[in-house]
Design an enzyme around this catalytic site. Structure first.
Site, short mmCIF file in Angstrom:
data_model
loop_
_atom_site.label_atom_id
_atom_site.label_comp_id
_atom_site.label_asym_id
_atom_site.label_seq_id
_atom_site.Cartn_x
_atom_site.Cartn_y
_atom_site.Cartn_z
N SER A 124 56.64 -16.68 30.05
CA SER A 124 57.73 -15.81 29.60
C SER A 124 59.00 -16.62 29.37
CB SER A 124 57.97 -14.77 30.70
OG SER A 124 59.19 -14.10 30.49
N TYR A 149 59.81 -12.05 39.91
CA TYR A 149 58.90 -12.09 38.75
C TYR A 149 59.07 -13.40 38.00
CZ TYR A 149 57.14 -11.46 34.06
OH TYR A 149 56.48 -11.68 32.86
N LYS A 153 56.40 -16.85 37.30
CA LYS A 153 56.02 -17.51 36.04
C LYS A 153 56.35 -19.00 36.10
CE LYS A 153 54.24 -13.96 34.00
NZ LYS A 153 52.80 -13.84 33.73
N ARG A 231 68.54 -10.56 21.97
CA ARG A 231 67.19 -10.99 22.36
C ARG A 231 66.38 -11.33 21.12
NH1 ARG A 231 69.53 -10.72 26.34
NH2 ARG A 231 69.05 -9.70 28.32
P1 NAD Z 1 50.63 -4.90 30.98
O1 NAD Z 1 51.02 -4.46 32.34
O2 NAD Z 1 50.64 -3.91 29.88
O3 NAD Z 1 49.19 -5.58 31.01
C1 NAD Z 1 48.71 -6.27 32.15
C2 NAD Z 1 47.32 -5.75 32.43
O4 NAD Z 1 46.79 -6.47 33.54
C3 NAD Z 1 47.30 -4.26 32.80
O5 NAD Z 1 46.34 -3.60 32.01
C4 NAD Z 1 46.91 -4.26 34.28
O6 NAD Z 1 46.13 -3.12 34.60
C5 NAD Z 1 46.14 -5.55 34.41
N1 NAD Z 1 46.16 -6.17 35.74
C6 NAD Z 1 47.24 -6.46 36.51
N2 NAD Z 1 46.86 -7.06 37.65
C7 NAD Z 1 45.49 -7.16 37.60
C8 NAD Z 1 44.51 -7.68 38.47
N3 NAD Z 1 44.84 -8.22 39.64
N4 NAD Z 1 43.21 -7.64 38.09
C9 NAD Z 1 42.86 -7.09 36.90
N5 NAD Z 1 43.75 -6.56 36.04
C10 NAD Z 1 45.05 -6.60 36.38
O7 NAD Z 1 51.58 -6.15 30.63
P2 NAD Z 1 51.80 -6.88 29.25
O8 NAD Z 1 53.13 -6.51 28.74
O9 NAD Z 1 50.61 -6.75 28.38
O10 NAD Z 1 51.93 -8.38 29.78
C11 NAD Z 1 50.82 -9.25 29.81
C12 NAD Z 1 51.27 -10.58 30.38
O11 NAD Z 1 52.34 -11.10 29.60
C13 NAD Z 1 51.76 -10.55 31.81
O12 NAD Z 1 51.33 -11.73 32.45
C14 NAD Z 1 53.26 -10.55 31.66
O13 NAD Z 1 53.90 -11.12 32.78
C15 NAD Z 1 53.43 -11.43 30.45
N6 NAD Z 1 54.66 -11.19 29.71
C16 NAD Z 1 54.97 -9.93 29.30
C17 NAD Z 1 56.14 -9.70 28.61
C18 NAD Z 1 56.54 -8.30 28.18
O14 NAD Z 1 57.73 -8.06 27.99
N7 NAD Z 1 55.61 -7.38 28.01
C19 NAD Z 1 57.00 -10.77 28.31
C20 NAD Z 1 56.64 -12.05 28.74
C21 NAD Z 1 55.47 -12.25 29.44
C1 WQD Z 2 66.26 -5.93 26.20
C2 WQD Z 2 67.73 -5.67 25.93
C3 WQD Z 2 68.97 -4.96 27.87
C4 WQD Z 2 66.99 -1.11 28.36
C5 WQD Z 2 62.38 -8.41 30.02
C6 WQD Z 2 62.11 -9.35 31.15
C7 WQD Z 2 61.64 -10.67 30.61
C8 WQD Z 2 60.46 -10.46 29.66
C9 WQD Z 2 60.80 -9.50 28.59
C10 WQD Z 2 58.42 -10.51 30.92
C11 WQD Z 2 68.63 -6.20 27.05
C12 WQD Z 2 68.96 -3.88 26.81
C13 WQD Z 2 67.35 -2.35 27.88
C14 WQD Z 2 67.93 -0.05 28.32
C15 WQD Z 2 69.50 -1.52 27.25
N1 WQD Z 2 59.34 -9.89 30.34
N2 WQD Z 2 68.59 -2.55 27.33
N3 WQD Z 2 69.15 -0.30 27.75
O1 WQD Z 2 65.45 -7.77 29.99
O2 WQD Z 2 65.34 -8.94 27.75
O3 WQD Z 2 63.42 -8.97 29.22
O4 WQD Z 2 61.23 -8.27 29.19
O5 WQD Z 2 58.28 -11.68 31.07
O6 WQD Z 2 61.28 -11.44 31.70
O7 WQD Z 2 63.31 -9.53 31.89
O8 WQD Z 2 63.98 -6.87 28.13
O9 WQD Z 2 63.58 -4.73 27.05
O10 WQD Z 2 64.51 -4.75 29.40
O11 WQD Z 2 65.95 -5.47 27.52
O12 WQD Z 2 70.63 -1.70 26.76
O13 WQD Z 2 67.69 1.07 28.77
O14 WQD Z 2 67.95 -4.26 25.90
O15 WQD Z 2 70.24 -5.03 28.46
O16 WQD Z 2 69.78 -6.70 26.44
P1 WQD Z 2 64.67 -8.15 28.82
P2 WQD Z 2 64.43 -5.38 28.06
#
Ligand code: NAD
Ligand code: WQD
Length: 341
Positions: A124, A149, A153, A231
């Protein structure tokens, strides 16, 4: 490489990646315990690909069971999405995050490095914290994590690097996702927040749908052109395709290999720009008000993706407009049925 184990394949990014794996001729096998997803995600995938997908409802850290699946399904590569991702919750329940995201990966890595099965890992942009210089590239120093969190990572990336270094020829790639948004254009899969969403896109689409109250913009007094945070929003289908490119690169490596890649669209958009893009693409007004800054928010971050463009041979194809349109189409299709898994 043909048979790919996808942990967390029923989740937001995993489900889209499963679809792209099938489009690219791979055979995905999903392992997901549905802790943050519903069986309907698997049905959505199957509707899009028009065939059944192999799905095991289980914890990925159940190593004996996983070992069996790897053997019987002749797994050639793994994409590891399964983790917990709620930043706020991680500050309240840190051990839940260290257990799933760090201990879980330790177990998975001991298996994969032993069996020499290559891995694509979900990292991330959170590892960068508040950057001193924009855009951030992969050499931008990481900052102390803002949340447990984020710390998971950072630890995961360190472990991957160390495990590869200590191995003969284990291969892994970490993809540092920026802000994944949007949904599959079919409207059949998308982000499915179980509970109150905290990310901007689901908050906006729920506000548009009238199911989530109005959006609060977290601050309009930042040092940015319109005062709101910036972002790098990447369409989830573009992001999913980066995983296919990562598998291709891994399959070409003969020796041990580890690298990290930024995966974003390379452009910064403010919260107010996201709102106006939703309004333009949907023709609807986003009910919103300006509120206080959210603690822990970085002011601005967006990616330099040249490394992924050049070395993964990957680039984005979709726009913020596409993401808003697709997220809204998906929102209108979301149902939370009483499902038994
Ligand atoms: P998500 O929660 O939608 O998907 C994760 C899936 O993993 C879910 O379906 C959950 O049921 C499953 N899961 C969790 N723990 C498990 C376990 N122990 N065994 C089996 N299944 C398990 O999340 P996402 O948004 O698809 O994110 C996927 C990955 O990407 C994560 O590692 C997250 O940290 C990373 N990531 C997400 C974002 C984001 O903003 N969505 C940004 C950066 C990184
Ligand atoms: C985006 C922008 C908020 C909600 C998160 C995790 C990051 C990564 C991606 C996993 C920001 C603004 C949001 C609301 C708002 N995930 N906002 N009102 O915080 O950039 O990143 O998801 O790895 O680690 O921190 O994403 O979608 O929460 O926010 O104004 O109700 O929207 O301030 O500027 P963020 P977000």
């Amino acid at each position: 490489m043909k048979n790919i184990l996808v942990t967390g394949g029923a989740g937001f990014i995993g489900s889209h990646t499963v679809v792209e794996l099938v489009n690219a001729g791979y055979e995905p096998v999903i392992v997901d315990n549905l802790s943050n997803s519903l069986p309907s995600a698997v049905r959505g995938i199957e509707k899009i690909i028009d065939k059944k997908v192999k799905f095991f409802k289980m914890d990925f850290e159940n190593i004996p069971a996983l070992k069996k699946i790897i053997k019987t399904e002749k797994i050639d590569g793994v994409i590891h999405f399964a983790a917990f991702k709620a930043v706020g919750e991680s500050t309240e329940q840190p051990l839940k995050y260290y257990r799933n995201n760090v201990s879980g990966l330790i177990e998975l890595l001991s298996l994969l490095s032993n069996e020499n099965i290559p891995l694509v890992f979900s990292s991330s942009c959170t590892v960068y914290g508040e950057p001193d210089k924009l855009p951030v590239d992969e050499n931008t120093p990481t900052k102390p994590a803002e949340s447990p969190y984020g710390a998971t990572k950072q630890m995961d990336e360190m472990m991957l690097s160390d495990v590869v270094k200590a191995s003969k020829n284990f291969r892994a790639i970490s993809l540092r996702y920026f802000n994944p948004v949007g949904a599959h254009p079919s409207g059949l899969i998308g982000e499915l927040p179980l509970g109150k969403p905290s990310n901007l896109f689901p908050v906006v689409t729920q506000a548009l749908a009238g199911t989530g109250g109005q959006l609060t913009v977290f601050g309009n007094d930042y040092d940015t052109p319109d005062g709101s945070c910036i972002r790098d929003y990447i369409h989830v289908v573009d992001l999913a395709k980066a995983h296919i490119k990562a598998l291709e690169l891994l399959s070409k490596q003969k020796d041990r290999y580890y690298d990290v890649f930024n995966v974003g669209n390379g452009k910064g958009n403010s919260v107010l720009e996201v709102i106006s893009t939703f309004e333009k693409t949907t023709g609807l007004k986003v009910p919103h008000k300006i509120g206080a800054r959210r603690p822990g928010d970085v002011v601005a971050i967006y990616a330099n993706c040249s490394k992924a463009n050049n070395e993964l041979n990957w680039k984005t194809e979709k726009t913020l407009e596409d993401a808003c349109r697709d997220a809204w189409k998906w929102q209108k299709n979301i149902t939370y049925p009483q499902e038994s898994s």
